[in-house]
Enzyme design. Structure first.
Site, short mmCIF file in Angstrom:
data_model
loop_
_atom_site.label_atom_id
_atom_site.label_comp_id
_atom_site.label_asym_id
_atom_site.label_seq_id
_atom_site.Cartn_x
_atom_site.Cartn_y
_atom_site.Cartn_z
N GLU A 17 -86.84 -38.42 35.62
CA GLU A 17 -85.83 -37.35 35.57
C GLU A 17 -85.81 -36.71 34.18
OE1 GLU A 17 -82.47 -37.51 37.99
OE2 GLU A 17 -81.07 -37.28 36.34
N THR A 48 -82.38 -31.89 36.24
CA THR A 48 -80.94 -31.85 36.49
C THR A 48 -80.39 -30.42 36.35
OG1 THR A 48 -80.31 -32.30 34.21
CG2 THR A 48 -80.66 -34.22 35.63
N TYR A 49 -79.12 -30.27 36.72
CA TYR A 49 -78.46 -28.96 36.77
C TYR A 49 -77.07 -29.12 36.15
CZ TYR A 49 -76.80 -24.66 39.12
OH TYR A 49 -76.31 -23.42 39.43
N ALA A 51 -73.29 -29.03 35.41
CA ALA A 51 -72.17 -28.89 36.34
C ALA A 51 -71.45 -27.56 36.17
CB ALA A 51 -71.18 -30.04 36.16
N TYR A 148 -74.10 -44.29 45.44
CA TYR A 148 -73.51 -45.09 44.36
C TYR A 148 -73.39 -46.56 44.76
CZ TYR A 148 -72.57 -40.36 42.96
OH TYR A 148 -72.76 -39.04 42.63
N HIS A 152 -68.63 -44.63 44.17
CA HIS A 152 -68.30 -43.46 43.36
C HIS A 152 -66.88 -43.64 42.80
CE1 HIS A 152 -67.06 -39.33 42.41
NE2 HIS A 152 -68.34 -39.16 42.12
N LYS A 168 -72.74 -37.15 54.85
CA LYS A 168 -73.66 -36.31 54.06
C LYS A 168 -75.09 -36.45 54.59
CE LYS A 168 -74.17 -37.38 49.52
NZ LYS A 168 -73.79 -37.46 48.10
P1 FAD Z 1 -70.07 -36.18 46.97
O1 FAD Z 1 -71.13 -36.70 47.85
O2 FAD Z 1 -69.31 -34.99 47.41
O3 FAD Z 1 -69.04 -37.39 46.68
C1 FAD Z 1 -68.04 -37.29 45.68
C2 FAD Z 1 -66.85 -38.15 46.06
O4 FAD Z 1 -66.16 -37.56 47.16
C3 FAD Z 1 -67.21 -39.56 46.53
O5 FAD Z 1 -66.20 -40.44 46.11
C4 FAD Z 1 -67.21 -39.45 48.04
O6 FAD Z 1 -66.98 -40.69 48.71
C5 FAD Z 1 -66.06 -38.46 48.24
N1 FAD Z 1 -66.16 -37.67 49.48
C6 FAD Z 1 -67.27 -37.08 49.98
N2 FAD Z 1 -66.99 -36.43 51.11
C7 FAD Z 1 -65.66 -36.59 51.32
C8 FAD Z 1 -64.73 -36.16 52.32
N3 FAD Z 1 -65.14 -35.40 53.35
N4 FAD Z 1 -63.42 -36.51 52.19
C9 FAD Z 1 -62.99 -37.28 51.16
N5 FAD Z 1 -63.83 -37.72 50.18
C10 FAD Z 1 -65.13 -37.38 50.27
N6 FAD Z 1 -74.25 -34.04 38.12
C11 FAD Z 1 -74.56 -32.81 37.62
O7 FAD Z 1 -73.69 -32.08 37.20
N7 FAD Z 1 -75.86 -32.38 37.58
C12 FAD Z 1 -76.89 -33.14 38.07
O8 FAD Z 1 -78.05 -32.71 38.02
C13 FAD Z 1 -76.59 -34.44 38.59
N8 FAD Z 1 -77.56 -35.24 39.10
C14 FAD Z 1 -77.22 -36.45 39.67
C15 FAD Z 1 -78.22 -37.23 40.27
C16 FAD Z 1 -77.91 -38.46 40.84
C17 FAD Z 1 -79.00 -39.29 41.49
C18 FAD Z 1 -76.57 -38.95 40.81
C19 FAD Z 1 -76.24 -40.29 41.40
C20 FAD Z 1 -75.57 -38.17 40.24
C21 FAD Z 1 -75.88 -36.92 39.68
N9 FAD Z 1 -74.89 -36.09 39.12
C22 FAD Z 1 -75.22 -34.86 38.60
C23 FAD Z 1 -73.49 -36.55 39.07
C24 FAD Z 1 -72.71 -36.12 40.33
O9 FAD Z 1 -72.59 -34.71 40.36
C25 FAD Z 1 -71.33 -36.77 40.26
O10 FAD Z 1 -71.43 -38.16 40.41
C26 FAD Z 1 -70.26 -36.19 41.18
O11 FAD Z 1 -69.00 -36.70 40.77
C27 FAD Z 1 -70.43 -36.51 42.65
O12 FAD Z 1 -71.46 -35.82 43.20
P2 FAD Z 1 -71.96 -36.16 44.71
O13 FAD Z 1 -72.98 -35.16 45.03
O14 FAD Z 1 -72.30 -37.59 44.82
O15 FAD Z 1 -70.59 -35.86 45.50
#
Ligand code: FAD
Length: 294
Positions: A17, A48-49, A51, A148, A152, A168
């Protein structure tokens, strides 16, 4: 080349990465570092991107350069939480126009300035909405999602987190990449639980080599990861010796990767970020292991 096809091969591999520059000023140095990593010929590289969208332009520039100049498949990250639907649609068009077929669909961390806002007016609340949008775009993307092993931070229970993860994946994720972890048993327990919950897509474990003591604090804050005593002892002993800490951190990550391979994982994603020397050292530590087919 789609990541799902790369990681389904019966060959052990690493991916790396990198992150894009924040400004034009350090574009050339970041580009050079990512090119050094590309020369190691990893299975793929992810970019990465930011936020807040600040570095979004450079995500594609870096990803395109790695793919076109070095022939390494790339995975462009894309976040949605602080963007409008219009902006995300534009980004999706740009990714497709750049010839990138792999997209990591993320929500992104909620910026502190938005934490207390009424979320019902946001264009996106969760990554699942971005996954749906990518599927509906008409482009044949290979879509990744984040997961996670240690839950998370916003989820109250692991059960809830896994239920949302399933939603998802069902929306169209082809594979998942994990948050960093420092105890492989956490990953094995997580895999057992998600398989039981009916999540069957490949999971790529993410391993971060911690090469300086400051990184430890940042990693824990960012990911909430559990630090095993074995790892803490290593930081206590070598944390204030730059070269020794780097060597010890790379050795720890190498051990983690060997254990993952020994337990059936075929691709490990290394959060070596923009450090070609760290990426190269890990790869050379594993040269005979990576050289042999299963
Ligand atoms: P989601 O999948 O939406 O989950 C976020 C939270 O919401 C979780 O607790 C989940 O259980 C909950 N949730 C999901 N759906 C629902 C629902 N329908 N109702 C209620 N709760 C729900 N960040 C950046 O800014 N740029 C990056 O490039 C980046 N790369 C990453 C790469 C990896 C491999 C990882 C693990 C993380 C990365 N992150 C990055 C960080 C990530 O953006 C954060 O961890 C963020 O807080 C959650 O993103 P997610 O896509 O997992 O969110």
């Amino acid at each position: 080349m789609k990541i799902i096809d790369l990681i389904n091969k019966d060959t052990l591999s690493l991916s790396f990465e990198v992150f894009p520059p924040k400004t034009e000023t350090n574009f050339q140095s970041v580009k050079a570092a990512t090119e050094e990593i590309a020369k190691l010929r990893p299975a793929f590289m992810s970019v990465t991107y930011g936020a807040g969208g600040g570095t979004s332009k450079y995500t594609l520039d870096i990803a395109k350069n790695i793919k076109e100049l070095h022939g390494v498949p790339t995975l462009a990250h894309l976040t949605c939480v602080s963007s409008s639907r219009g902006t995300v649609k534009e980004k999706i068009e740009e990714i497709a126009a750049a010839g990138i077929t792999n997209v990591m669909a993320l929500r992104g961390d909620i910026p502190a300035s938005m934490e207390n806002n009424d979320r019902s007016h946001w264009d996106y609340q969760y990554a699942v909405e971005l996954v749906r949008e990518l599927k509906a775009s008409g482009y044949d993307f290979c879509i990744g999602g984040a997961c996670y092993p240690e839950v998370h931070p916003e989820s109250n229970t692991q059960k809830d987190d896994i239920l949302h993860l399933k939603e998802k994946v069902d929306a169209g994720c082809d594979f998942l990449t994990t948050q960093m972890f420092f105890d492989n048993n956490l990953l094995y327990n997580f895999l057992y639980k998600i398989r039981e919950a009916g999540i069957t897509v490949p999971v790529i474990p993410g391993v971060m080599p911690i090469t300086n003591a400051k990184q430890v604090e940042r990693a824990v804050k960012l990911s909430g990861s559990f630090m095993p005593q074995r790892f803490k002892s290593l930081v206590d002993k070598f944390g204030n010796k730059t070269d020794a800490m780097k060597q010890a951190g790379i050795a720890y990550a190498t051990d983690q990767i060997i254990d993952l391979f020994a337990n059936g994982i075929t691709n490990v994603h290394v959060y070596s970020m923009n450090n070609p020397d760290v990426a190269a050292k890990i790869q050379s530590n594993l040269s005979d292991i990576l050289g042999g087919n299963l």
